[in-house]
Each structure stands twice: as structure tokens, then as C-alpha cells.
Design a protein around this motif. Structure first.
Motif, PDB file in Angstrom:
ATOM      1  N   LYS A   1     -45.446 -38.006   7.105  1.00 58.71           N
ATOM      2  CA  LYS A   1     -44.641 -38.600   8.177  1.00 58.71           C
ATOM      3  C   LYS A   1     -44.829 -40.124   8.215  1.00 58.71           C
ATOM      4  O   LYS A   1     -45.187 -40.694   9.237  1.00 58.71           O
ATOM      5  CB  LYS A   1     -44.962 -37.949   9.511  1.00 58.71           C
ATOM      6  N   LEU A   2     -44.590 -40.718   7.062  1.00 56.79           N
ATOM      7  CA  LEU A   2     -44.753 -42.159   6.908  1.00 56.79           C
ATOM      8  C   LEU A   2     -43.447 -42.886   7.188  1.00 56.79           C
ATOM      9  O   LEU A   2     -42.385 -42.319   6.979  1.00 56.79           O
ATOM     10  CB  LEU A   2     -45.232 -42.468   5.488  1.00 56.79           C
ATOM     11  N   PRO A   3     -43.473 -44.103   7.612  1.00 57.61           N
ATOM     12  CA  PRO A   3     -44.666 -44.892   7.912  1.00 57.61           C
ATOM     13  C   PRO A   3     -45.294 -44.464   9.232  1.00 57.61           C
ATOM     14  O   PRO A   3     -44.650 -43.860  10.087  1.00 57.61           O
ATOM     15  CB  PRO A   3     -44.134 -46.320   8.004  1.00 57.61           C
ATOM     16  N   ARG A   4     -46.564 -44.812   9.379  1.00 55.77           N
ATOM     17  CA  ARG A   4     -47.320 -44.539  10.601  1.00 55.77           C
ATOM     18  C   ARG A   4     -47.743 -45.888  11.178  1.00 55.77           C
ATOM     19  O   ARG A   4     -48.158 -46.769  10.456  1.00 55.77           O
ATOM     20  CB  ARG A   4     -48.536 -43.677  10.307  1.00 55.77           C
ATOM     21  N   ALA A   5     -47.657 -45.999  12.495  1.00 57.18           N
ATOM     22  CA  ALA A   5     -48.008 -47.251  13.167  1.00 57.18           C
ATOM     23  C   ALA A   5     -49.314 -47.076  13.928  1.00 57.18           C
ATOM     24  O   ALA A   5     -49.734 -45.963  14.242  1.00 57.18           O
ATOM     25  CB  ALA A   5     -46.896 -47.663  14.127  1.00 57.18           C
TER      26      ALA A   5
END
Length: 154
Positions: free
Chosen positions: A5-9
């Protein structure tokens, strides 16, 4: 292959420094060494090994803290959160504290290291446990196994 589940913040506690991760982690770990105990003010530190090209600071400017040397530990200059480390000689890698991700409840260490220095009651559910550091030759197999079987976002 698992969907990360990229991108991740993510960001520090106060939100003044923000980061983004666009590459899957190579390994999830807990380190029980005396240095990590002191830096994290806990029984151990947690980290996600992220390829450098998949990690970026998107807001603010973290500062180097902790021991001042070739391994650089980065902190928020305001809230002092230990956010990530750039290990000496491993420019292709960033060790990110997983709690800096906005969504990090999925994190489970796959390996724990330096348990020989650890508090006797402090252990994690990591699949592999090492009294020190694993032999360098072992990391490639650990990374491959983590990619196939390690905990990830659900």
C-alpha cells in the motif's frame, strides 16, 4: 508479492517533519543493544530497513542527534523524536522507526538483534533472535524470507 500500500506517509510526534516511503521494507527488526536502549529510552528500538531511493523527507529538516559519528541518527529539531538512521557504510539503506509511519499498527519485528545485551524480560514475537548481529551472509536470506512471509499492512 504482498501489497505494501505504497506510498506510505509519516512524521514525527509534532508533525513538523514529514516523510514518505515508496519502496517496500527489506526487513523489520528490534534491536536490544545498550545504545538503542538509551536512544529509544526503552527496552529496545524498532526499525524498518527501507531502500534509500524509496525514502524521502517531504517537510521540515531533521537534525543529526545521538552519537555524532559516521552513523547518523535523525531527529525532529522541535519534538526530538528519533525518526530514522542512516547507518555507516550502507548509503543504500535507511532504518526508519516504524512508529513514524501514520499507519504502523501492522508492524511486527521479523528479527531481533543484540538480545545478549537486552533486558531478560524484554522479548518480541520476532521469528529470529540473535544474541548479537546475524552474520553478514545471513542477511540476504533473511531479507528474502521477510519479503515472502514477514508481517505487512493488511
Amino acid at each position: 508479492m504482498r501489497d505494501w500500500k505504497l506510498p506510505r506517509a509519516g512524521g514525527c510526534r509534532c508533525g513538523r517533519v514529514r516523510i514518505a516511503v515508496s519502496a517496500p521494507p527489506l526487513l523489520a527488526a528490534a534491536c536490544h543493544c545498550n545504545g538503542c536502549q538509551k536512544m529509544s529510552v526503552s527496552a529496545y528500538s524498532l526499525s524498518l530497513a527501507i531502500p534509500s531511493e524509496g525514502f524521502v523527507v517531504t517537510q521540515g529538516e531533521p537534525v543529526v542527534g545521538g552519537l555524532q559519528g559516521p552513523t547518523r541518527h535523525f531527529f525532529c529539531p522541535f519534538c526530538k523524536s528519533w525518526m530514522f538512521t542512516r547507518p555507516e557504510g550502507l548509503d543504500w539503506l535507511v532504518n526508519l522507526s516504524p512508529s513514524m509511519l501514520d499507519d504502523h499498527l501492522w508492524f511486527v519485528p521479523f528479527v531481533e538483534t543484540s538480545t545478549g545485551q537486552g533486558l531478560p524480560w524484554a522479548r518480541t514475537p520476532a521469528k529470529y533472535s540473535f544474541a548479537g548481529e546475524p552474520e553478514l551472509e545471513r542477511y540476504q536470506a533473511l531479507v528474502a524470507e521477510y519479503a515472502a512471509q514477514g508481517a505487512g499492512p493488511t
